[in-house]
Structures are given as structure tokens and as C-alpha cells.
Design an enzyme around this catalytic site. Structure first.
Site, PDB file in Angstrom:
ATOM      1  N   HIS A  76      29.652  -6.832 -27.513  1.00 28.33           N
ATOM      2  CA  HIS A  76      30.395  -6.735 -28.695  1.00 28.33           C
ATOM      3  C   HIS A  76      31.542  -5.664 -28.801  1.00 28.33           C
ATOM      4  O   HIS A  76      32.283  -5.745 -27.972  1.00 28.33           O
ATOM      5  CB  HIS A  76      29.137  -6.585 -29.595  1.00 28.33           C
ATOM      6  CG  HIS A  76      29.599  -6.837 -31.091  1.00 28.33           C
ATOM      7  ND1 HIS A  76      30.486  -7.551 -31.492  1.00 28.33           N
ATOM      8  CD2 HIS A  76      28.696  -6.744 -32.093  1.00 28.33           C
ATOM      9  CE1 HIS A  76      30.605  -7.429 -32.927  1.00 28.33           C
ATOM     10  NE2 HIS A  76      29.309  -6.981 -33.484  1.00 28.33           N
ATOM     11  N   HIS A  91      35.186 -15.604 -26.300  1.00 30.38           N
ATOM     12  CA  HIS A  91      34.743 -15.138 -27.584  1.00 30.38           C
ATOM     13  C   HIS A  91      33.928 -16.542 -28.142  1.00 30.38           C
ATOM     14  O   HIS A  91      34.112 -17.577 -27.660  1.00 30.38           O
ATOM     15  CB  HIS A  91      36.009 -15.215 -28.665  1.00 30.38           C
ATOM     16  CG  HIS A  91      35.358 -14.477 -29.709  1.00 30.38           C
ATOM     17  ND1 HIS A  91      34.969 -15.042 -30.880  1.00 30.38           N
ATOM     18  CD2 HIS A  91      35.494 -13.083 -30.114  1.00 30.38           C
ATOM     19  CE1 HIS A  91      34.691 -14.071 -32.032  1.00 30.38           C
ATOM     20  NE2 HIS A  91      35.019 -13.064 -31.347  1.00 30.38           N
ATOM     21  N   ASP A 135      39.372  -7.096 -27.994  1.00 26.60           N
ATOM     22  CA  ASP A 135      38.941  -5.841 -26.995  1.00 26.60           C
ATOM     23  C   ASP A 135      39.935  -5.685 -25.918  1.00 26.60           C
ATOM     24  O   ASP A 135      39.792  -4.701 -25.179  1.00 26.60           O
ATOM     25  CB  ASP A 135      37.543  -5.701 -26.797  1.00 26.60           C
ATOM     26  CG  ASP A 135      36.688  -5.461 -27.917  1.00 26.60           C
ATOM     27  OD1 ASP A 135      37.252  -4.782 -28.713  1.00 26.60           O
ATOM     28  OD2 ASP A 135      35.462  -6.030 -28.064  1.00 26.60           O
TER      29      ASP A 135
HETATM   30  N1  CMC Z   1      34.175 -13.777 -18.122  1.00 28.54           N
HETATM   31  C1  CMC Z   1      33.720 -14.893 -17.233  1.00 28.54           C
HETATM   32  N2  CMC Z   1      33.366 -15.830 -17.694  1.00 28.54           N
HETATM   33  C2  CMC Z   1      32.840 -15.882 -18.932  1.00 28.54           C
HETATM   34  C3  CMC Z   1      33.270 -14.838 -19.920  1.00 28.54           C
HETATM   35  C4  CMC Z   1      33.983 -13.779 -19.468  1.00 28.54           C
HETATM   36  N3  CMC Z   1      34.339 -12.748 -20.047  1.00 28.54           N
HETATM   37  N4  CMC Z   1      32.770 -15.333 -21.069  1.00 28.54           N
HETATM   38  C5  CMC Z   1      32.248 -16.415 -21.073  1.00 28.54           C
HETATM   39  N5  CMC Z   1      32.062 -16.891 -19.635  1.00 28.54           N
HETATM   40  C6  CMC Z   1      31.863 -18.059 -19.226  1.00 28.54           C
HETATM   41  C7  CMC Z   1      30.322 -18.092 -19.058  1.00 28.54           C
HETATM   42  O1  CMC Z   1      29.743 -17.638 -17.581  1.00 28.54           O
HETATM   43  C8  CMC Z   1      29.803 -19.763 -19.288  1.00 28.54           C
HETATM   44  O2  CMC Z   1      30.276 -20.232 -18.093  1.00 28.54           O
HETATM   45  P1  CMC Z   1      29.212 -21.289 -17.769  1.00 28.54           P
HETATM   46  O3  CMC Z   1      29.485 -22.508 -18.443  1.00 28.54           O
HETATM   47  O4  CMC Z   1      29.766 -21.860 -16.394  1.00 28.54           O
HETATM   48  O5  CMC Z   1      27.865 -20.924 -17.816  1.00 28.54           O
HETATM   49  C9  CMC Z   1      30.748 -19.877 -20.211  1.00 28.54           C
HETATM   50  O6  CMC Z   1      32.112 -19.057 -20.154  1.00 28.54           O
HETATM   51  C10 CMC Z   1      30.367 -19.720 -21.621  1.00 28.54           C
HETATM   52  O7  CMC Z   1      29.857 -18.499 -22.108  1.00 28.54           O
HETATM   53  P2  CMC Z   1      28.819 -18.055 -23.089  1.00 28.54           P
HETATM   54  O8  CMC Z   1      28.328 -16.847 -22.458  1.00 28.54           O
HETATM   55  O9  CMC Z   1      27.801 -19.095 -23.232  1.00 28.54           O
HETATM   56  O10 CMC Z   1      29.704 -17.744 -24.404  1.00 28.54           O
HETATM   57  P3  CMC Z   1      29.031 -17.151 -25.529  1.00 28.54           P
HETATM   58  O11 CMC Z   1      29.854 -17.701 -26.481  1.00 28.54           O
HETATM   59  O12 CMC Z   1      27.564 -17.052 -25.553  1.00 28.54           O
HETATM   60  O13 CMC Z   1      29.830 -15.372 -25.187  1.00 28.54           O
HETATM   61  C11 CMC Z   1      31.081 -13.526 -25.248  1.00 28.54           C
HETATM   62  C12 CMC Z   1      30.652 -14.961 -25.948  1.00 28.54           C
HETATM   63  C13 CMC Z   1      32.025 -12.849 -26.139  1.00 28.54           C
HETATM   64  C14 CMC Z   1      29.631 -13.010 -25.231  1.00 28.54           C
HETATM   65  C15 CMC Z   1      31.499 -13.725 -23.772  1.00 28.54           C
HETATM   66  O14 CMC Z   1      32.726 -14.315 -23.707  1.00 28.54           O
HETATM   67  C16 CMC Z   1      31.593 -12.553 -23.060  1.00 28.54           C
HETATM   68  O15 CMC Z   1      30.349 -11.979 -22.500  1.00 28.54           O
HETATM   69  N6  CMC Z   1      32.841 -11.810 -23.065  1.00 28.54           N
HETATM   70  C17 CMC Z   1      33.030 -10.596 -22.301  1.00 28.54           C
HETATM   71  C18 CMC Z   1      32.637  -9.371 -23.306  1.00 28.54           C
HETATM   72  C19 CMC Z   1      33.552  -9.392 -24.303  1.00 28.54           C
HETATM   73  O16 CMC Z   1      34.903  -9.224 -24.197  1.00 28.54           O
HETATM   74  N7  CMC Z   1      33.058  -9.178 -25.657  1.00 28.54           N
HETATM   75  C20 CMC Z   1      34.183  -8.877 -26.805  1.00 28.54           C
HETATM   76  C21 CMC Z   1      33.975 -10.020 -27.770  1.00 28.54           C
HETATM   77  S1  CMC Z   1      35.190  -9.662 -28.938  1.00 28.54           S
HETATM   78  C22 CMC Z   1      34.940  -8.473 -29.932  1.00 28.54           C
HETATM   79  C23 CMC Z   1      33.613  -8.648 -30.428  1.00 28.54           C
HETATM   80  O17 CMC Z   1      33.040  -9.497 -30.993  1.00 28.54           O
HETATM   81  O18 CMC Z   1      32.845  -7.584 -30.492  1.00 28.54           O
END
Ligand code: CMC
Length: 438
Positions: free
Chosen positions: A268, A307, A363
């Protein structure tokens, strides 16, 4: 049969149910009538990460993740970023409308005159270890503030609530700056009420021996834009924490401490800090392809990418890229920018990221700007929390005034043991698979 209903057939019993559809949703409680027998509890939904569950009705922030749209109270984020100031946006979030001139003057005056914190708070902060993370200090100090303002417990008294809002919006920059000064072992710099919200924050962060700190207007404006972009983002993890804690009628200082704790996490608001650490680890542009390979192999995530809601370019990231250019004119270019641009370029062309619709989020670039402005990396989550305070408070007030809301209390699917009798210690034998942490 009304068109705005959903007909459900329970194949276990053959019974049919008609449930109303309102605002493109059905009420989860309408499923409870679906039972196999009279003593059946009734059907529930299972949605562990709230992937498809609306927890509230809100009129504050609108996001269309597919189109990359973000609006506060109906105003597009790019217009606010270009024309407004953070304090005006905070007013908008909290009051529903942009302020008229006199209202803005009064609001600004109230915020300005609540920036000081009780001297004893400094003693609380002095108790932290010399290298304590500023976000940990920030959270803990917010919680401690609740003990200084016991009147904040009167959450249904509108006047009293207003006072806590002034206090919180005004004091978060002071706590943030004091946390930083404590970490670097420098005496605290007191608020300067002659300066604006952002300029005063820069003063409390960076003032040294000068009699009067003069903030650079370009950096002051850049900070205001970054604060606008971070002010609210509807039902994200920390806002959900704020609403959930607040639903127990907890005072706003304690609720905000909990929201800040949620924001601290690397998925986050802690992501901006992780982005900079990642760029440092990559080290140079030529190492980017190898790093992307490792991300795709599942070794780690590309921080600042992806996201839950945006499946298109995060509109905040687009605006931040423009702000970066203005800041770099003053500070000089940050070498990390080159690596970040290369990461973005390769990721946006790569099938792994394209298929999963992973784009840079807010971010990805914010940390590079903060670093250029001389903020240390561990201050980044705190810089997110300062403006998000107005969003958390707006959401908290909306929750308190919403007659549909009660104490937040999800259900569970219990898969554990059925009732069994207590076994004295001498007669216990753990099954081979049982773990000590179970
Ligand atoms: N790098 C590589 N792969 C990713 C990433 C990433 N940053 N984010 C998602 N994926 C992949 C994930 O492995 C999954 O792949 P598969 O379908 O093969 O298993 C797919 O994309 C869907 O990911 P998810 O985890 O189901 O997506 P989510 O909606 O639960 O997670 C998130 C959203 C923001 C937590 C995630 O994208 C992430 O961990 N990003 C990196 C951390 C980040 O930048 N966070 C800041 C978010 S914006 C500001 C805020 O909200 O605070």
C-alpha cells in the site's frame, strides 16, 4: 416480475428467489433467506479481499479503473492538480463542495492555528530509538495524541468532531517532521504560521540556522500537487481500516493511527519506499532487462506497478511525471529517473505486464520526486499519510452519518474442528501434521 431484480434458483432445493438490484448491487443479506432447511443459517458470500463487495455507499471519490478516471466530489483529478491547492482539496473532500473565498480563509486559519503539538508529545517522541522508522513514530504518536484530547471521544457532536478534524489535518505535518528530526538527531523546528501548509512542512523538515525559512515556491507547489493526488482514493486498505476501526465508535486519533498502520504496508503506502529501494538495487539502466526477467519468474514484484482498481494507466502517475520535470528544473535530475523510465518502457511492452494490465501506479514516480526534494526514503510513507489524513477523515465522517452503517463485523467460513473434549496434558498426542503455529 420487476426488471430490477435478480432471480436465483437454488439447485439444492429447486426453490426460486427474487432479490432486488439497486445501484448494480444486490444486498448480501438478501441471500440469507436462501436455505436448505429451517435450521440452515442461510447463504453467505465469500470475498476474502473484498474483490467484489461494496462495503458502503459513498459520495466522496469516484474511480473508473478501466478508463483511468479519478474524481473527488465530481472534480477530475487533473483539474484539481492544475488549479487547486491541497488545503482547498481537503476542504472539498470534507465538506462536499469547493470553499468560497471566506470559507477557505476561515478553514486555512483554523488549520494554521492548530499546527502546534503539546510539548509532552515531544517527550513521547524522544522515547523512540535513534533509528526508529518515521512511519512507526508517526503511527504511535497519532495514537498517543488521543490521550491528549479525551474530548475527541464525542464523535457524534458535530462541533467537537470539527475541532478534531482541524487538529488532525494541522498536526500531521508537525508529527511527520518531528519524527524525521528525531531520526536524524536534530532539534525540532516549530511550525511557522506565516507560511502555507506545504511551506511550513518544508520549514519544520529542513530549517537549520536561518532565522526565517524560505521555502522554494516550485517545491512548495509540487508538494501541494503531490498532496492533492494522495488525498483520497475511495475504499483502499487504509480507508477500509479507518472506517472499520471508526465503526466501533473509536476516537478519530486512534482510528487514524490504525489507518496509518495499514498504509505502512509495502503493498500500500509503503510501496513508494520500496520503489526507491528497488531502483537502487537495480543500480543502472542496463540491469533492467535482467530484473524484469526475475519479476516474471515470480521472484518478487515490480514495486510501483499494478493496482487492484486501475487496469489502465493510473491518472495520478501521469500527473506526477509532469511534476517531476518541474522539480528537476530546481533540484537537478535524479539518476534513478533513468532506471525508472527504462523499467516502465520495457514493462509496458512486455506480454507479462500487458496481459495482466499492470501499469505504473502513483508510487512509481512519487519517490523519485521526494528524493530529489531531499526527503529520505523512509519518510515516503509518511508523506503519503499527511494528505491522506483529510481523505480518511472525510470517509470517517461519511461513515458516522450513514444510517446503513453499524460496527464492521465480517462473517467467516469455519473449517476447524467440530466440538471435542479437553484432553489433559499427559494424554495429548499431536497428529504428525500439526504445526506449532496452528
Ligand atoms: N509485479 C509483478 N506482478 C504483479 C504485480 C507487480 N507489481 N502486481 C500484480 N502482479 C501479478 C500477480 O502476480 C498476478 O499474476 P498471476 O495472475 O499470474 O498470479 C496478477 O498480476 C494479479 O495480481 P494480484 O496480486 O491478484 O492483484 P491485486 O489486485 O490483488 O494486487 C497490488 C494489487 C497493488 C497489491 C499489486 O499489484 C502489487 O503488489 N503491486 C506492487 C505494490 C505496489 O506498487 N503497491 C502500491 C499500490 S498503489 C498505491 C496504494 O494503493 O497505496
Amino acid at each position: 416480475m420487476s426488471a430490477n431484480t435478480l432471480t436465483i434458483t437454488d439447485n439444492r432445493t429447486g426453490k426460486q428467489y427474487e432479490v432486488p438490484i439497486e445501484n448494480d448491487t444486490i444486498k448480501a443479506m438478501d441471500l440469507r433467506q436462501i436455505k436448505t432447511s429451517d435450521d440452515d443459517f442461510g447463504l453467505m458470500t465469500y470475498d476474502p479481499a473484498f474483490m467484489n463487495t461494496a462495503s458502503c455507499k459513498s459520495r466522496i471519490t469516484f474511480i473508473d479503473g478501466d478508463k483511468g478516471i479519478l474524481e473527488y466530489r465530481g472534480y477530475p483529478i487533473d483539474q484539481l492538480a492544475e488549479k487547486s491547492t491541497y488545503l482547498e482539496v481537503a476542504y472539498l473532500l470534507l465538506h462536499g463542495e469547493l470553499p468560497e473565498e471566506a470559507q477557505l480563509k476561515e478553514w486555512t486559519r483554523n488549520i494554521t492555528y492548530h499546527t502546534f503539538i503539546n510539548e509532552n508529545i515531544k517527550t513521547v517522541m524522544d522515547g523512540f530509538h535513534y533509528n526508529a522508522h518515521p512511519m512507526g513514530m508517526f503511527e504511535a504518536t497519532l495514537g498517543a495524541l488521543s490521550t491528549f484530547y479525551p474530548d475527541a471521544k464525542q464523535i457524534f457532536d458535530v462541533e467537537c468532531r470539527r475541532k478534531q478534524i482541524y487538529r488532525l489535518v494541522a498536526k500531521v505535518p508537525t508529527i511527520a517532521a518531528f519524527a524525521y528530526r528525531h531520526r536524524i538527531g536534530m532539534q525540532y523546528a516549530y511550525p511557522d504560521n506565516d507560511l502555507g501548509y506545504e511551506g511550513n512542512f518544508l520549514n519544520m523538515m529542513f530549517k537549520t540556522t536561518e532565522l526565517k525559512y524560505k521555502p522554494n515556491p516550485v517545491l512548495e507547489r509540487a508538494l501541494s500537487v503531490l498532496f492533492i493526488l494522495h488525498a483520497d482514493h475511495e475504499q483502499n486498505c487504509s480507508t477500509n481500516a479507518m472506517r472499520s476501526i471508526g465503526s466501533a465508535q473509536t476516537d478519530p486519533f486512534s482510528s487514524l493511527a490504525g489507518a496509518a498502520a495499514a498504509l505502512y504496508g509495502p503493498l500500500h503506502g509503503g510501496a513508494n519506499e520500496m520503489v526507491l529501494r528497488m531502483l537502487k538495487e537495480i543500480g543502472s539502466k542496463d540491469k533492467v532487462p535482467d530484473y524484469i526477467k526475475r519479476v516474471k519468474a515470480g521472484e518478487f514484484r515490480l514495486m510501483g506497478f499494478g493496482h487492484r482498481v486501475y487496469k489502465n494507466y493510473d491518472p495520478r502517475a501521469r500527473i506526477i511525471k509532469q511534476v517531476a520535470d518541474e522539480v528537476f528544473e530546481v533540484t537537478g535530475k535524479d539518476p534513478m529517473l533513468e532506471i525508472a523510465l527504462e523499467l516502465e518502457r520495457i514493462a509496458l511492452e512486455d506480454e507479462y505486464f500487458v496481459k495482466r494490465r499492470l501499469y505504473p501506479n502513483v508510487d512509481f514516480y512519487s519517490g523519485i520526486i521526494y528524493q530529489a526534494m531531499r526527503f529520505p526514503v523512509d519518510m515516503f510513507p509518511v508523506l503519503f499519510a499527511i494528505p491522506r489524513t483529510s481523505g480518511w477523515l472525510a470517509q470517517w465522517v461519511e461513515m458516522l452519518e450513514d444510517p446503513d452503517q453499524k460496527i464492521a463485523r465480517p462473517r467467516q467460513i469455519y473449517l476447524g474442528h467440530k466440538t471435542r473434549d479437553y484432553v489433559p496434558i499427559t494424554g495429548r498426542k499431536l497428529p504428525a501434521t500439526a504445526s506449532a503455529n496452528a
